[in-house]
Design an enzyme around this catalytic site. Structure first.
Site, mmCIF file in Angstrom:
data_model
loop_
_atom_site.group_PDB
_atom_site.id
_atom_site.type_symbol
_atom_site.label_atom_id
_atom_site.label_comp_id
_atom_site.label_asym_id
_atom_site.label_seq_id
_atom_site.Cartn_x
_atom_site.Cartn_y
_atom_site.Cartn_z
ATOM 1 N N ASN A 12 0.848 -1.197 0.000
ATOM 2 C CA ASN A 12 0.000 0.000 0.000
ATOM 3 C C ASN A 12 0.881 1.244 0.000
ATOM 4 O O ASN A 12 2.110 1.170 0.056
ATOM 5 C CB ASN A 12 -0.975 -0.024 1.177
ATOM 6 C CG ASN A 12 -0.294 -0.004 2.530
ATOM 7 O OD1 ASN A 12 0.787 0.573 2.697
ATOM 8 N ND2 ASN A 12 -0.919 -0.637 3.519
ATOM 9 N N GLU A 34 3.384 1.728 2.883
ATOM 10 C CA GLU A 34 4.493 0.776 2.792
ATOM 11 C C GLU A 34 5.486 1.178 1.714
ATOM 12 O O GLU A 34 6.698 0.979 1.861
ATOM 13 C CB GLU A 34 3.929 -0.627 2.540
ATOM 14 C CG GLU A 34 3.158 -1.189 3.734
ATOM 15 C CD GLU A 34 2.180 -2.289 3.386
ATOM 16 O OE1 GLU A 34 1.563 -2.824 4.322
ATOM 17 O OE2 GLU A 34 2.023 -2.612 2.178
ATOM 18 N N ASP A 74 -7.229 -8.009 0.827
ATOM 19 C CA ASP A 74 -7.151 -9.469 0.638
ATOM 20 C C ASP A 74 -7.928 -9.883 -0.608
ATOM 21 O O ASP A 74 -7.492 -10.741 -1.378
ATOM 22 C CB ASP A 74 -7.729 -10.190 1.852
ATOM 23 C CG ASP A 74 -7.047 -9.800 3.153
ATOM 24 O OD1 ASP A 74 -5.842 -9.507 3.127
ATOM 25 O OD2 ASP A 74 -7.733 -9.787 4.185
#
Length: 481
Positions: free
Chosen positions: A192, A195, A265
């Protein structure tokens, strides 16, 4: 674009599993001890989270899935395993005595997320447990078409496990720290934005996030060692980076933050499955974005099914199509093993009979195509004064129905030319016909298709409705009637 039908994709998910619990209730007063709401618990909903949620979404999207991870010998671990088995996931979860299964509880009072509390261990696995985990990982990936690694710092994706995955042909990594996977040279990593900023070592100021990432595309590929980097931007969509190509962007429909739990996910599952099924990275990114868009409209930790995703993707393509474009789209659907259902009509005044038989038709295959007579064609068939509604309006109304995937216009008296172009597996009509009464039936059968007449709803017809309107006293008619 569809997912695997001709060949079921074998997927292996390796990583940090968890149990998501949603504690639902209402709050009507504040506590005496502190200005905090007092919640009356009414229900608890449990769902697989983390790597387990990725595995559950892969199954719902049509893959055969084996999940390798670690749980504790505790009630949350038992609940997680039971939930996964009910969802069709093949669980290969190692139970480590004394370890706590990661468990995230969210308190939702009257629809508002009020608190979350977690129980989890990040301790290094005992040597014996790591050895057994490594054995299971090595055995599982040997039969996989795609391996998804979900590394959230929970202790499963150890250096030894990463080395075991380094030789996997199609490795997709969703990790909080993607740099540690660089030596594996993964096919794709999905960090993301936060990150990515940490990876680049930059200060994150008030910047245009897509522009910031586009300028650093080559650097991202170098730092991750991946062929593809997909950077997720929450409500701003994603950017896909790959060598030699400009960054490719997908767009999201923003949703409340508390509705986005597990959406990453779901994105990872759809993206990985589409890649494994032969899609281009850009097609896989669109599939991932559409799948995430499905679950953010649902409460709790939600799952996107294959039907949900195919419907969402078609909506992105647009329901109203030209014959030539539609034929190409259907070739792609058919390549994925999907069954095309075709029907046609004037649909001048949409009524209950139409809706009922279109619902029935949509349940008989994967893709429902509705061909609509042009204005000139309706006039020839129905006589002066018809159609009541122009073709553009009739097609727009049909396109808004959930069961209709594509709408196309034809100008002839019969859809013979369209049938030759589309070659449907099933041709259906509603009303008081028999197959022998349909002049298109021999052509459909000659093209290898089946003909079926669906249920008839009595006293429901456009002609009857128009007749009743005309019989109304003039004073009761609306001004534009």
């Amino acid at each position: 674009m569809g997912t695997a039908n001709e060949k079921t994709v074998n997927a292996v998910v390796v990583g940090d599993v968890m149990l998501d619990s949603w504690l639902l209730g209402s709050a009507k007063r504040l506590a005496q001890e502190a200005p905090v709401p007092v919640m009356s618990l009414e229900a608890t909903e449990n769902a697989p989270g983390g790597a387990a949620n990725t595995a559950a979404n892969l199954v719902a999207l049509g893959a055969r899935v084996r999940l390798v991870g670690v749980v504790g010998d505790d009630p949350p671990g038992d609940e997680l395993v039971q939930s996964l088995r009910l969802l069709g996931v093949e669980t290969d979860l190692l139970t480590v005595p004394g370890r706590r299964t990661a468990h995230k509880r969210r308190l939702v009072a009257s629809g508002q997320l009020t608190a979350r509390y977690d129980e989890e261990d990040h301790d290094v696995l005992p040597a014996e447990a790591e050895s057994e985990l490594l054995r299971r990982v090595t055995e599982a990936v040997g039969r996989a078409d795609v391996v998804v690694a979900c590394d959230y710092g929970g202790g499963v994706c150890t250096p030894a496990v990463r080395r075991a995955l380094a030789e996997v042909a199609l490795l997709v990594v969703d990790a909080h720290a993607v740099a540690s996977w660089r030596e594996c040279a993964p096919a794709a990593v999905l960090p993301n934005y936060a990150e990515v900023v940490r990876l680049l070592g930059d200060e994150d100021g008030e910047v245009d996030r897509p522009a910031y990432l586009m300028e650093r595309s080559d650097r991202l590929l170098e730092l991750t060692g991946a062929e593809i980097v997909v950077t997720t931007l929450d409500g701003e969509g994603t950017l896909l980076h790959r060598s030699g190509c400009p960054p490719y962007r997908t767009y999201a429909q923003p949703a409340p933050q508390h509705m986005t739990t597990g959406a990453g996910d779901t994105y990872t599952a759809a993206f990985a499955l589409w890649l494994a099924d032969g899609a281009s990275p850009e097609e896989a990114a669109q599939a991932g974005q559409a799948a995430a868009g499905v679950v953010v409209r649902r409460s709790g930790t939600a799952i996107c099914t294959r039907h949900d995703l195919l419907h969402a993707l078609r909506r992105r393509e647009g329901a109203v199509q030209t014959p030539e474009r539609l034929a190409r789209l259907l070739d792609e659907h058919r390549r994925r093993g999907e069954r095309v259902v075709f029907t046609n009509g004037c649909f001048d005044v949409l009524h209950r009979g139409h809706v009922t038989y279109l619902e029935q038709a949509g349940q008989l295959g994967d893709v429902l195509v509705v061909a609509v007579n042009s204005d000139a064609s309706v006039a020839r068939l129905k006589g002066p004064g018809r159609p009541v509604n122009p073709c553009e309006d009739r097609m727009s109304v049909l396109a808004a129905l959930n069961d209709v995937d594509y709408v196309v216009e034809f100008d002839e008296d019969t859809p013979e030319r369209l049938l030759r172009m589309i070659r449907p597996e099933l041709y259906v009509k509603g009303g008081d016909y028999t197959p022998e009464m349909l002049e298109e039936a021999p052509l459909v059968r000659a093209l290898g298709g089946e003909v079926r007449v669906l249920g008839y709803v009595p006293d429901r017809s456009t002609t009857a409705i128009i007749g009743r309107v005309k019989s109304l006293p003039e004073r009761l008619l609306p001004p534009d009637a």
